[in-house]
Design a protein around this motif. Sequence first.
Motif, PDB file in Angstrom:
ATOM      1  N   ILE A  98      46.022  19.184  94.706  1.00 18.63           N
ATOM      2  CA  ILE A  98      47.040  18.133  94.617  1.00 18.63           C
ATOM      3  C   ILE A  98      46.497  16.772  95.043  1.00 18.63           C
ATOM      4  CG2 ILE A  98      48.095  18.390  96.906  1.00 18.63           C
ATOM      5  CD1 ILE A  98      49.949  17.944  93.545  1.00 18.63           C
ATOM      6  N   ARG A  99      45.537  16.755  95.953  1.00 16.75           N
ATOM      7  CA  ARG A  99      44.957  15.482  96.393  1.00 16.75           C
ATOM      8  C   ARG A  99      44.378  14.714  95.202  1.00 16.75           C
ATOM      9  NH1 ARG A  99      43.650  13.356 101.079  1.00 16.75           N
ATOM     10  NH2 ARG A  99      43.936  15.299 102.224  1.00 16.75           N
ATOM     11  N   GLU A 100      43.568  15.383  94.393  1.00 11.49           N
ATOM     12  CA  GLU A 100      42.962  14.723  93.232  1.00 11.49           C
ATOM     13  C   GLU A 100      44.036  14.320  92.212  1.00 11.49           C
ATOM     14  OE1 GLU A 100      41.761  17.774  94.365  1.00 11.49           O
ATOM     15  OE2 GLU A 100      40.061  16.903  95.445  1.00 11.49           O
ATOM     16  N   ILE A 101      45.057  15.152  92.070  1.00  9.48           N
ATOM     17  CA  ILE A 101      46.137  14.856  91.122  1.00  9.48           C
ATOM     18  C   ILE A 101      46.891  13.600  91.557  1.00  9.48           C
ATOM     19  CG2 ILE A 101      48.354  15.693  90.227  1.00  9.48           C
ATOM     20  CD1 ILE A 101      47.082  18.557  90.381  1.00  9.48           C
ATOM     21  N   TYR A 102      47.269  13.520  92.846  1.00 11.88           N
ATOM     22  CA  TYR A 102      47.998  12.350  93.340  1.00 11.88           C
ATOM     23  C   TYR A 102      47.144  11.092  93.279  1.00 11.88           C
ATOM     24  CZ  TYR A 102      52.147  14.862  95.052  1.00 11.88           C
ATOM     25  OH  TYR A 102      53.310  15.578  95.158  1.00 11.88           O
ATOM     26  N   GLU A 103      45.860  11.197  93.622  1.00 12.32           N
ATOM     27  CA  GLU A 103      44.979  10.035  93.549  1.00 12.32           C
ATOM     28  C   GLU A 103      44.896   9.521  92.116  1.00 12.32           C
ATOM     29  OE1 GLU A 103      41.163  10.929  95.295  1.00 12.32           O
ATOM     30  OE2 GLU A 103      42.048  11.267  97.279  1.00 12.32           O
ATOM     31  N   ALA A 104      44.685  10.429  91.160  1.00 13.51           N
ATOM     32  CA  ALA A 104      44.584  10.030  89.755  1.00 13.51           C
ATOM     33  C   ALA A 104      45.900   9.427  89.262  1.00 13.51           C
ATOM     34  CB  ALA A 104      44.189  11.230  88.892  1.00 13.51           C
ATOM     35  N   ARG A 105      47.031  10.022  89.651  1.00 11.56           N
ATOM     36  CA  ARG A 105      48.338   9.527  89.212  1.00 11.56           C
ATOM     37  C   ARG A 105      48.609   8.129  89.773  1.00 11.56           C
ATOM     38  NH1 ARG A 105      52.772  13.592  90.239  1.00 11.56           N
ATOM     39  NH2 ARG A 105      51.741  14.619  88.511  1.00 11.56           N
ATOM     40  N   CYS A 106      48.273   7.895  91.035  1.00  7.24           N
ATOM     41  CA  CYS A 106      48.498   6.572  91.629  1.00  7.24           C
ATOM     42  C   CYS A 106      47.615   5.506  90.985  1.00  7.24           C
ATOM     43  CB  CYS A 106      48.282   6.625  93.136  1.00  7.24           C
ATOM     44  SG  CYS A 106      49.614   7.474  94.008  1.00  7.24           S
ATOM     45  N   LYS A 107      46.368   5.845  90.728  1.00  4.66           N
ATOM     46  CA  LYS A 107      45.473   4.894  90.047  1.00  4.66           C
ATOM     47  C   LYS A 107      45.969   4.616  88.631  1.00  4.66           C
ATOM     48  CE  LYS A 107      41.297   5.913  92.682  1.00  4.66           C
ATOM     49  NZ  LYS A 107      39.959   6.516  92.674  1.00  4.66           N
ATOM     50  N   ASP A 108      46.430   5.662  87.941  1.00  3.75           N
ATOM     51  CA  ASP A 108      46.961   5.517  86.592  1.00  3.75           C
ATOM     52  C   ASP A 108      48.220   4.646  86.597  1.00  3.75           C
ATOM     53  OD1 ASP A 108      46.935   6.073  83.805  1.00  3.75           O
ATOM     54  OD2 ASP A 108      48.435   7.653  84.076  1.00  3.75           O
ATOM     55  N   ARG A 109      49.095   4.872  87.578  1.00  2.00           N
ATOM     56  CA  ARG A 109      50.329   4.082  87.695  1.00  2.00           C
ATOM     57  C   ARG A 109      49.980   2.605  87.888  1.00  2.00           C
ATOM     58  NH1 ARG A 109      52.975   7.167  91.005  1.00  2.00           N
ATOM     59  NH2 ARG A 109      54.423   7.975  89.486  1.00  2.00           N
TER      60      ARG A 109
END
Length: 190
Positions: free
Chosen positions: A169-180
Amino acid sequence: MELPVVHYSKSEYIETDTGNKVSRKSVICGSQNIVLGGKTILQTGSVIRGDLKRSGASNFVVVSAGRYCFLSQSCIIRPPCKAHKGAFNYFPVKIGDYVFIGESSIVQAAQIGSCVSIGKNCVIGKFTIIKDCVRIEDNTVIPPNSIIPPFSVYRGSPGKMVDELPESIREIYEARCKDRYTKFVPSVDA
């Protein structure tokens, strides 16, 4: 789930040297006591209360937010407070990196770890500590002085643990925040 591109009016937002995008229609009280780590977005109507600080304290960081944080419309961040030995005091709020706070949520936590997603219409009680890699579902109320363990999902009123998150989930949240952040772009005026 692919995040949509969100267009905003360039005249409505101020962009800082560190890439923070702050709506002119957000409310920032006591800006000298607030630190934004960079690439943080404060949407319209979001409120950060940096003016509520310990009595007598000067040059005191009241609210600090890490990198790639997203404060949605009408959310409120204010420091937790309590009376101690006859004096009423406020205490600092520390928010980690890659944190999403949903619309109309009210946060009075002492600490929010990195890679945390707080849904819309949530209430995070005074002095709550949210560890890394947590999801708080929409409409959840976390009671004061709670400690939310890492890799957990909370829901309800009062909030209770309903699930666990995978270690990825750490990598998922990091990628989602950068994408946002990259998809929050100024509109092209005609």
